[in-house]
Design a protein around this motif. Structure first.
Motif, PDB file in Angstrom:
ATOM      1  N   ARG A   1       0.828  -1.197   0.000  1.00 30.46           N
ATOM      2  CA  ARG A   1       0.000   0.000   0.000  1.00 30.46           C
ATOM      3  C   ARG A   1       0.871   1.259   0.000  1.00 30.46           C
ATOM      4  O   ARG A   1       2.039   1.227   0.362  1.00 30.46           O
ATOM      5  CB  ARG A   1      -0.899   0.036   1.244  1.00 30.46           C
ATOM      6  CG  ARG A   1      -1.922  -1.069   1.308  1.00 30.46           C
ATOM      7  CD  ARG A   1      -2.886  -0.829   2.457  1.00 30.46           C
ATOM      8  NE  ARG A   1      -3.629   0.418   2.307  1.00 30.46           N
ATOM      9  CZ  ARG A   1      -4.497   0.871   3.209  1.00 30.46           C
ATOM     10  NH1 ARG A   1      -4.729   0.182   4.309  1.00 30.46           N
ATOM     11  NH2 ARG A   1      -5.130   2.006   3.007  1.00 30.46           N
ATOM     12  N   SER A   2       0.272   2.366  -0.396  1.00 26.11           N
ATOM     13  CA  SER A   2       0.872   3.688  -0.224  1.00 26.11           C
ATOM     14  C   SER A   2      -0.135   4.497   0.576  1.00 26.11           C
ATOM     15  O   SER A   2      -1.212   4.831   0.075  1.00 26.11           O
ATOM     16  CB  SER A   2       1.169   4.353  -1.570  1.00 26.11           C
ATOM     17  OG  SER A   2       1.741   5.632  -1.381  1.00 26.11           O
ATOM     18  N   ILE A   3       0.192   4.774   1.824  1.00 27.47           N
ATOM     19  CA  ILE A   3      -0.772   5.383   2.737  1.00 27.47           C
ATOM     20  C   ILE A   3      -0.645   6.901   2.676  1.00 27.47           C
ATOM     21  O   ILE A   3       0.400   7.466   3.007  1.00 27.47           O
ATOM     22  CB  ILE A   3      -0.538   4.873   4.172  1.00 27.47           C
ATOM     23  CG1 ILE A   3      -0.679   3.345   4.207  1.00 27.47           C
ATOM     24  CG2 ILE A   3      -1.510   5.523   5.136  1.00 27.47           C
ATOM     25  CD1 ILE A   3      -0.252   2.712   5.504  1.00 27.47           C
ATOM     26  N   GLN A   4      -1.703   7.553   2.243  1.00 33.29           N
ATOM     27  CA  GLN A   4      -1.712   9.004   2.047  1.00 33.29           C
ATOM     28  C   GLN A   4      -2.568   9.688   3.106  1.00 33.29           C
ATOM     29  O   GLN A   4      -3.617   9.190   3.491  1.00 33.29           O
ATOM     30  CB  GLN A   4      -2.276   9.354   0.646  1.00 33.29           C
ATOM     31  CG  GLN A   4      -1.702   8.546  -0.506  1.00 33.29           C
ATOM     32  CD  GLN A   4      -0.297   8.966  -0.877  1.00 33.29           C
ATOM     33  OE1 GLN A   4       0.171  10.033  -0.477  1.00 33.29           O
ATOM     34  NE2 GLN A   4       0.390   8.133  -1.636  1.00 33.29           N
ATOM     35  N   ASN A   5      -2.101  10.855   3.545  1.00 33.85           N
ATOM     36  CA  ASN A   5      -2.895  11.745   4.403  1.00 33.85           C
ATOM     37  C   ASN A   5      -3.498  11.024   5.602  1.00 33.85           C
ATOM     38  O   ASN A   5      -4.696  11.137   5.880  1.00 33.85           O
ATOM     39  CB  ASN A   5      -4.008  12.400   3.573  1.00 33.85           C
ATOM     40  CG  ASN A   5      -4.399  13.762   4.126  1.00 33.85           C
ATOM     41  OD1 ASN A   5      -4.016  14.102   5.239  1.00 33.85           O
ATOM     42  ND2 ASN A   5      -5.159  14.509   3.373  1.00 33.85           N
ATOM     43  N   ALA A   6      -2.665  10.271   6.304  1.00 38.16           N
ATOM     44  CA  ALA A   6      -3.165   9.482   7.431  1.00 38.16           C
ATOM     45  C   ALA A   6      -2.145   9.462   8.560  1.00 38.16           C
ATOM     46  O   ALA A   6      -0.946   9.690   8.348  1.00 38.16           O
ATOM     47  CB  ALA A   6      -3.476   8.062   6.982  1.00 38.16           C
ATOM     48  N   ILE A   7      -2.645   9.190   9.754  1.00 39.04           N
ATOM     49  CA  ILE A   7      -1.782   8.891  10.891  1.00 39.04           C
ATOM     50  C   ILE A   7      -1.801   7.379  11.063  1.00 39.04           C
ATOM     51  O   ILE A   7      -2.870   6.769  11.133  1.00 39.04           O
ATOM     52  CB  ILE A   7      -2.290   9.567  12.178  1.00 39.04           C
ATOM     53  CG1 ILE A   7      -2.274  11.088  12.022  1.00 39.04           C
ATOM     54  CG2 ILE A   7      -1.437   9.165  13.365  1.00 39.04           C
ATOM     55  CD1 ILE A   7      -2.842  11.820  13.219  1.00 39.04           C
ATOM     56  N   VAL A   8      -0.627   6.777  11.109  1.00 41.39           N
ATOM     57  CA  VAL A   8      -0.533   5.325  11.261  1.00 41.39           C
ATOM     58  C   VAL A   8       0.037   5.011  12.642  1.00 41.39           C
ATOM     59  O   VAL A   8       1.165   5.402  12.962  1.00 41.39           O
ATOM     60  CB  VAL A   8       0.359   4.696  10.169  1.00 41.39           C
ATOM     61  CG1 VAL A   8       0.392   3.179  10.335  1.00 41.39           C
ATOM     62  CG2 VAL A   8      -0.149   5.071   8.787  1.00 41.39           C
ATOM     63  N   LEU A   9      -0.750   4.327  13.471  1.00 38.75           N
ATOM     64  CA  LEU A   9      -0.290   3.887  14.787  1.00 38.75           C
ATOM     65  C   LEU A   9       0.157   2.434  14.681  1.00 38.75           C
ATOM     66  O   LEU A   9      -0.651   1.559  14.351  1.00 38.75           O
ATOM     67  CB  LEU A   9      -1.411   3.998  15.823  1.00 38.75           C
ATOM     68  CG  LEU A   9      -2.005   5.386  16.096  1.00 38.75           C
ATOM     69  CD1 LEU A   9      -3.032   5.307  17.217  1.00 38.75           C
ATOM     70  CD2 LEU A   9      -0.926   6.374  16.460  1.00 38.75           C
ATOM     71  N   ILE A  10       1.426   2.189  14.939  1.00 39.07           N
ATOM     72  CA  ILE A  10       1.970   0.826  14.892  1.00 39.07           C
ATOM     73  C   ILE A  10       2.104   0.360  16.333  1.00 39.07           C
ATOM     74  O   ILE A  10       3.059   0.703  17.026  1.00 39.07           O
ATOM     75  CB  ILE A  10       3.323   0.788  14.163  1.00 39.07           C
ATOM     76  CG1 ILE A  10       3.196   1.438  12.782  1.00 39.07           C
ATOM     77  CG2 ILE A  10       3.823  -0.648  14.034  1.00 39.07           C
ATOM     78  CD1 ILE A  10       4.524   1.713  12.111  1.00 39.07           C
ATOM     79  N   ASP A  11       1.130  -0.397  16.802  1.00 42.12           N
ATOM     80  CA  ASP A  11       1.107  -0.840  18.192  1.00 42.12           C
ATOM     81  C   ASP A  11       1.962  -2.091  18.365  1.00 42.12           C
ATOM     82  O   ASP A  11       2.131  -2.882  17.432  1.00 42.12           O
ATOM     83  CB  ASP A  11      -0.345  -1.124  18.601  1.00 42.12           C
ATOM     84  CG  ASP A  11      -0.532  -1.110  20.108  1.00 42.12           C
ATOM     85  OD1 ASP A  11       0.342  -0.586  20.813  1.00 42.12           O
ATOM     86  OD2 ASP A  11      -1.559  -1.630  20.585  1.00 42.12           O
ATOM     87  N   GLU A  12       2.497  -2.279  19.579  1.00 41.91           N
ATOM     88  CA  GLU A  12       3.334  -3.441  19.910  1.00 41.91           C
ATOM     89  C   GLU A  12       4.492  -3.585  18.913  1.00 41.91           C
ATOM     90  O   GLU A  12       4.799  -4.695  18.436  1.00 41.91           O
ATOM     91  CB  GLU A  12       2.489  -4.721  19.929  1.00 41.91           C
ATOM     92  CG  GLU A  12       1.304  -4.681  20.873  1.00 41.91           C
ATOM     93  CD  GLU A  12       1.692  -4.682  22.341  1.00 41.91           C
ATOM     94  OE1 GLU A  12       2.871  -4.931  22.631  1.00 41.91           O
ATOM     95  OE2 GLU A  12       0.825  -4.406  23.192  1.00 41.91           O
ATOM     96  N   ALA A  13       5.143  -2.479  18.601  1.00 44.60           N
ATOM     97  CA  ALA A  13       6.210  -2.488  17.585  1.00 44.60           C
ATOM     98  C   ALA A  13       7.419  -3.297  18.016  1.00 44.60           C
ATOM     99  O   ALA A  13       8.252  -3.663  17.177  1.00 44.60           O
ATOM    100  CB  ALA A  13       6.629  -1.049  17.266  1.00 44.60           C
ATOM    101  N   GLN A  14       7.539  -3.612  19.307  1.00 45.47           N
ATOM    102  CA  GLN A  14       8.697  -4.393  19.763  1.00 45.47           C
ATOM    103  C   GLN A  14       8.679  -5.814  19.216  1.00 45.47           C
ATOM    104  O   GLN A  14       9.708  -6.483  19.195  1.00 45.47           O
ATOM    105  CB  GLN A  14       8.754  -4.422  21.294  1.00 45.47           C
ATOM    106  CG  GLN A  14       7.754  -5.360  21.971  1.00 45.47           C
ATOM    107  CD  GLN A  14       6.389  -4.739  22.155  1.00 45.47           C
ATOM    108  OE1 GLN A  14       6.182  -3.586  21.798  1.00 45.47           O
ATOM    109  NE2 GLN A  14       5.452  -5.479  22.732  1.00 45.47           N
ATOM    110  N   ASN A  15       7.516  -6.279  18.747  1.00 46.36           N
ATOM    111  CA  ASN A  15       7.417  -7.643  18.225  1.00 46.36           C
ATOM    112  C   ASN A  15       7.692  -7.736  16.729  1.00 46.36           C
ATOM    113  O   ASN A  15       7.567  -8.815  16.142  1.00 46.36           O
ATOM    114  CB  ASN A  15       6.018  -8.208  18.503  1.00 46.36           C
ATOM    115  CG  ASN A  15       5.820  -8.551  19.962  1.00 46.36           C
ATOM    116  OD1 ASN A  15       6.722  -9.072  20.600  1.00 46.36           O
ATOM    117  ND2 ASN A  15       4.658  -8.237  20.491  1.00 46.36           N
TER     118      ASN A  15
END
Length: 461
Positions: A373-387
């Protein structure tokens, strides 16, 4: 002519870094047949690790596809990707470890794949005494078994380990003892738009880096480093009191570290925010509150996309009923919990939560469907990024399109993946890699505000 060393690779090394075949320089690499069988079993799973398995299989095929069976046994030159140059790399071979029989010095053949791989290394150590045979695995117990079985050299794969100690990981903020301005002999201040900047001597902050926050004991001075060179360090004046007076979606910072996080998330000049800290430090609450404020109140973004890895039962997602968002709900309950906490004082809390989800266009996405994907005009929350592995985080971050912001949330003390440690986690890797990037900030949140029980458990268990 054979190389001085032969590295035997375990499955978890190949999954952890699908490009590891090119990282052993001029030395040779061998992959036991058992490892290929494990990769074959993993590639069709619905876990995110299946993508890495397919990547590895393609990389092996690119090297061995035109070779004959006898050449594969002896070793095929590893070409540098995109070139015809194999002079700086060694050879790749496949070893038929399934043909080995149990004998003195070997581990018992009880259908244990680890034993098969260790026996492969032991056999090569005994049959080729003139070069060093090294088993590379990220499995600590497997390393202990191999050493106990008589293997001379066993190593962890550390190519992508950028720090040797978590204490060396950038915290994103620096405390200055006393009053900062009393230490400044010469300063040049200027105004750009609503912000005030100060040019000071680099000797005042000798180890600083872009987007690091600095504060002192005066409860007045707080700033963010804008740029650093050998002549000057430029600080953006933030003001301690002004930071603590921030409010997003009814949430205000409890301490200065949460204030730094809120400032960095709301700053349009920062494209990537990395928030790490203990459970209960406010990572998700702060990120979600700022995201809602920027989408609903300010209209700076069109939507909020929430994603995370789904260990250890990611394969079950396909059997859950409903849409992709509904299938992801069990793994993203922390988002709902924080939404409920933000609206618990409302007359109809559930209606308020539903309104926030619909108005902010919050979308729950599986990690598997982020790719491509190419994510435009959005806030992306990447939860549990340690995994996430470094490769997985790279995949997500490279999806960031125009006018989008990425926010990574993680706690290195809560890694669930079998293939990662705090030092090799993708979160640790990205924090260190983006240290000098002026469009990325790192904030280590300190303090636990969930409950006194949570605080005691974090400190004593």
């Amino acid at each position: 002519m054979s190389a001085d060393k032969l590295y035997i690779l375990d499955t978890n090394v190949l999954l952890h870094d699908p490009n590891c075949l090119y990282e052993f320089k001029e030395q040779d690499v061998a992959i036991p047949m058992t490892v290929l069988e494990e990769l074959d079993n993993i590639k069709d799973r619905k876990q995110s690790v299946a993508q890495e398995a397919r990547h590895v299989i393609r990389a092996i095929d690119n090297i061995l596809s035109v070779a004959t069976p006898s050449q594969i046994l002896k070793g095929v030159p590893i070409l540098v990707p995109g070139t015809e140059d194999a002079t700086r790399l060694g050879k790749l071979s496949i070893f038929p470890d399934h043909e080995l029989t149990t004998r003195q010095g070997f581990l018992p053949d009880n259908k244990n794949n680890d034993n098969h791989i260790i026996n492969c290394a032991l056999h090569l150590q005994g049959s080729d005494p003139h070069r060093e045979i090294i088993l590379v695995t990220k499995d600590i117990n497997m390393r202990l078994k191999a050493l106990g079985a008589g293997l001379q050299k066993v190593e962890d794969y550390r190519k992508d380990q950028l720090v040797s100690d978590l204490d060396l990981l950038p915290s994103g903020h620096h405390h200055i003892d006393g009053n900062f301005w009393e230490k400044v002999e010469k300063v040049k201040s200027f105004q750009e738009g609503p912000n005030t900047y100060h040019k000071v001597s680099p000797d005042l902050l000798p180890e600083t880096y872009p987007c690091q926050y600095v504060y002192d004991d005066s409860k007045d001075f707080a700033a963010r480093v804008v740029s650093v060179n050998h002549e000057e360090t430029i600080l953006m004046d933030l003001g301690h009191q002004k930071l603590m007076q921030q409010e997003c979606w009814g949430i205000s910072p409890i301490n200065i570290f949460q204030a730094f996080a809120m400032q960095s998330i709301q700053d349009p000049d920062i494209d990537l925010c990395l928030l790490n800290g203990a459970a209960g430090s406010g990572k998700t609450l702060i990120a979600l509150a700022c995201a809602l404020e920027m989408v609903i109140e300010d209209g700076r973004y069109n939507k909020i996309i929430v994603t995370r890895s789904t260990p250890p039962v990611a394969e079950d997602i396909g059997f859950l009923p409903g849409t992709e968002e509904e299938k992801m709900t069990p793994w993203l309950s922390s988002i709902h919990d924080n939404l409920e906490a933000m609206h618990e004082g409302d007359e109809r809390p559930q209606s308020s939560v539903k309104y926030a989800i619909e108005k902010a266009n919050i979308q729950f996405k599986s990690l598997n469907f982020i790719r491509g994907r190419s994510i435009q005009n959005a806030i992306v929350l990447i939860d549990e990024a340690q995994n996430l592995t470094p490769q997985q985080l790279k995949t997500i971050l490279t999806r960031c399109g125009k006018d989008s912001k990425m926010i990574c949330l993680g706690n290195l003390a809560q890694i669930d993946s079998n293939y990662l440690t705090p030092l090799t986690s993708g979160l640790t890797y990205v924090v260190e890699r983006f240290k000098d990037f002026e469009g990325a900030s790192t904030i280590h949140l300190e303090g636990i505000f969930r409950s006194r029980l949570a605080e005691y458990a974090e400190e004593h268990l």
